[in-house]
Design an enzyme around this catalytic site. Structure first.
Site, PDB file in Angstrom:
ATOM      1  CB  SER A   1     -39.721   2.785  19.994  1.00  0.00           C
ATOM      2  OG  SER A   1     -40.728   3.385  20.792  1.00  0.00           O
TER       3      SER A   1
ATOM      4  CE1 TYR B   1     -35.620   4.784  23.752  1.00  0.00           C
ATOM      5  CE2 TYR B   1     -37.839   5.522  23.235  1.00  0.00           C
ATOM      6  CZ  TYR B   1     -36.939   4.498  23.458  1.00  0.00           C
ATOM      7  OH  TYR B   1     -37.359   3.187  23.372  1.00  0.00           O
TER       8      TYR B   1
HETATM    9  P1  NDP Z   1     -35.295  -3.356  29.625  1.00  0.00           P
HETATM   10  O1  NDP Z   1     -34.659  -2.198  30.320  1.00  0.00           O
HETATM   11  O2  NDP Z   1     -36.084  -4.323  30.430  1.00  0.00           O
HETATM   12  O3  NDP Z   1     -34.200  -4.156  28.777  1.00  0.00           O
HETATM   13  C1  NDP Z   1     -33.098  -3.530  28.186  1.00  0.00           C
HETATM   14  C2  NDP Z   1     -32.051  -4.587  27.908  1.00  0.00           C
HETATM   15  O4  NDP Z   1     -30.928  -3.961  27.277  1.00  0.00           O
HETATM   16  C3  NDP Z   1     -31.543  -5.261  29.170  1.00  0.00           C
HETATM   17  O5  NDP Z   1     -31.388  -6.630  28.939  1.00  0.00           O
HETATM   18  C4  NDP Z   1     -30.192  -4.607  29.389  1.00  0.00           C
HETATM   19  O6  NDP Z   1     -29.319  -5.524  30.034  1.00  0.00           O
HETATM   20  C5  NDP Z   1     -29.750  -4.381  27.962  1.00  0.00           C
HETATM   21  N1  NDP Z   1     -28.699  -3.373  27.858  1.00  0.00           N
HETATM   22  C6  NDP Z   1     -28.734  -2.098  28.295  1.00  0.00           C
HETATM   23  N2  NDP Z   1     -27.562  -1.498  28.042  1.00  0.00           N
HETATM   24  C7  NDP Z   1     -26.758  -2.431  27.433  1.00  0.00           C
HETATM   25  C8  NDP Z   1     -25.435  -2.429  26.940  1.00  0.00           C
HETATM   26  N3  NDP Z   1     -24.677  -1.325  26.991  1.00  0.00           N
HETATM   27  N4  NDP Z   1     -24.953  -3.565  26.397  1.00  0.00           N
HETATM   28  C9  NDP Z   1     -25.719  -4.677  26.342  1.00  0.00           C
HETATM   29  N5  NDP Z   1     -26.972  -4.741  26.779  1.00  0.00           N
HETATM   30  C10 NDP Z   1     -27.482  -3.627  27.324  1.00  0.00           C
HETATM   31  O7  NDP Z   1     -36.209  -2.701  28.501  1.00  0.00           O
HETATM   32  P2  NDP Z   1     -37.075  -3.300  27.287  1.00  0.00           P
HETATM   33  O8  NDP Z   1     -37.121  -4.752  27.291  1.00  0.00           O
HETATM   34  O9  NDP Z   1     -38.323  -2.520  27.297  1.00  0.00           O
HETATM   35  O10 NDP Z   1     -36.202  -2.747  26.047  1.00  0.00           O
HETATM   36  C11 NDP Z   1     -35.788  -3.530  24.963  1.00  0.00           C
HETATM   37  C12 NDP Z   1     -35.866  -2.681  23.701  1.00  0.00           C
HETATM   38  O11 NDP Z   1     -37.221  -2.368  23.443  1.00  0.00           O
HETATM   39  C13 NDP Z   1     -35.118  -1.342  23.775  1.00  0.00           C
HETATM   40  O12 NDP Z   1     -34.432  -1.132  22.566  1.00  0.00           O
HETATM   41  C14 NDP Z   1     -36.248  -0.337  23.926  1.00  0.00           C
HETATM   42  O13 NDP Z   1     -35.897   0.931  23.433  1.00  0.00           O
HETATM   43  C15 NDP Z   1     -37.335  -1.007  23.112  1.00  0.00           C
HETATM   44  N6  NDP Z   1     -38.697  -0.555  23.397  1.00  0.00           N
HETATM   45  C16 NDP Z   1     -39.227  -0.677  24.649  1.00  0.00           C
HETATM   46  C17 NDP Z   1     -40.480  -0.183  24.919  1.00  0.00           C
HETATM   47  C18 NDP Z   1     -41.065  -0.199  26.287  1.00  0.00           C
HETATM   48  O14 NDP Z   1     -42.057   0.516  26.535  1.00  0.00           O
HETATM   49  N7  NDP Z   1     -40.552  -0.986  27.226  1.00  0.00           N
HETATM   50  C19 NDP Z   1     -41.303   0.437  23.863  1.00  0.00           C
HETATM   51  C20 NDP Z   1     -40.659   0.461  22.574  1.00  0.00           C
HETATM   52  C21 NDP Z   1     -39.418  -0.015  22.365  1.00  0.00           C
HETATM   53  P3  NDP Z   1     -28.121  -5.153  31.041  1.00  0.00           P
HETATM   54  O15 NDP Z   1     -28.591  -3.990  31.867  1.00  0.00           O
HETATM   55  O16 NDP Z   1     -27.948  -6.415  31.809  1.00  0.00           O
HETATM   56  O17 NDP Z   1     -26.945  -4.848  30.165  1.00  0.00           O
END
Ligand code: NDP
Length: 240
Positions: free
Chosen positions: A133, A146
């Site tokens: 990020s 975070y």
């Molecule tokens: P979402 O919340 O839409 O996606 C997060 C994903 O992680 C989901 O598919 C969720 O699936 C999965 N996940 C969460 N916990 C677990 C677990 N214990 N095991 C397996 N899968 C898990 O958020 P984003 O798409 O935004 O996030 C994706 C990445 O991007 C993250 O690492 C985030 O920190 C990073 N990011 C996001 C930003 C933003 O502004 N959105 C900015 C910068 C970085 P499920 O709940 O089905 O397990």
């Protein structure tokens, strides 16, 4: 010739789902991992194995990767994308939220790396793409725990890149600014969520997850002797 297998963690929503659609459209067999299996299956992608795996479970992650390799051949890339952003003030945030982020955002990434790295080193090829990020480069209000996890992702990625460069394995860090996904919804403090939404609005809105998927695919598509070490991308209106 068919294209090689790519593993994507956290593919049930946001950036992971957009990346899955894009890499699938380019002909890759995929292993998609998340806890919500039905959301992975709803993507309806061809040559794709969907598994309900919590990436904090090292053995389950490893077993899913082995199963996918038996079906599709060796993993050529992993996108360590699963993550959570639980914003809060350290004085009053539940310590359990720190534990969740450390386990998922740091240890989950390490487990993903371990599941694929020995094979990549043995083959002298492969790409590890870690989703960090801009909060892995600089600090923001209410982000203390975070940013700790995301600074860790940046540091681990760069150190790993140095460690495996001579083995022909590429390590890429993707550092997005705000992206319109489900990420914020898991923060429990409604006031912090409201402030974050207002901040996104003042920046003219967040990135579409597709933009991040394109950056991931761009880094992956380079010839084997080219490593894009890091991509930092954010909405043009995002100042910080
Ligand atoms: P979402 O919340 O839409 O996606 C997060 C994903 O992680 C989901 O598919 C969720 O699936 C999965 N996940 C969460 N916990 C677990 C677990 N214990 N095991 C397996 N899968 C898990 O958020 P984003 O798409 O935004 O996030 C994706 C990445 O991007 C993250 O690492 C985030 O920190 C990073 N990011 C996001 C930003 C933003 O502004 N959105 C900015 C910068 C970085 P499920 O709940 O089905 O397990």
């Amino acid at each position: 010739m068919s294209k090689p297998l790519i593993v994507i963690t956290g593919a049930s929503s946001g950036i992971g789902a957009a990346t899955a659609r894009l890499l699938s459209s380019e002909g890759h067999p995929l292993l998609l991992l998340a806890r919500r299996l039905e959301r992975l299956e709803q993507l309806g992608l061809p040559e794709t194995l969907c598994r309900r795996v919590d990436v904090t479970d090292r053995d389950a992650l490893q077993a899913a990767v082995r199963e996918a390799e038996e079906r599709f051949g060796p993993v050529d890339a992993i996108v360590n994308n699963a993550g959570a952003m639980l914003l809060g003030r350290i004085a009053d945030q539940e310590a359990e939220e720190w534990d969740r982020m450390v386990d998922l955002n740091i240890k989950g990434v390490l487990y993903g790396i371990r599941a694929v790295l020995p094979g990549m080193v043995a083959r002298g090829a492969g790409t590890i793409i870690n989703v960090s990020s801009v909060a892995g480069r600089k600090t923001y209000p209410n982000h203390t725990a975070y940013v700790g996890t995301k600074f860790a992702v940046h540091a681990m990625s760069e150190n790993l890149r140095e460690e495996v460069a001579s083995a022909g394995v590429r390590v890429v860090t993707i550092a997005p600014g705000a992206v319109e996904t489900e990420l914020l919804s898991h923060t429990t403090d409604a006031r912090i969520r409201g402030d974050y939404e207002a901040w996104k609005k003042s920046a003219g809105g967040a990135l579409d997850p597709q933009a991040v998927a394109e950056a991931i695919a761009y880094a992956y598509r380079q010839p084997p002797n080219v490593t894009i070490r890091e991509i930092v991308l954010a909405a043009t209106g995002q100042e910080s």
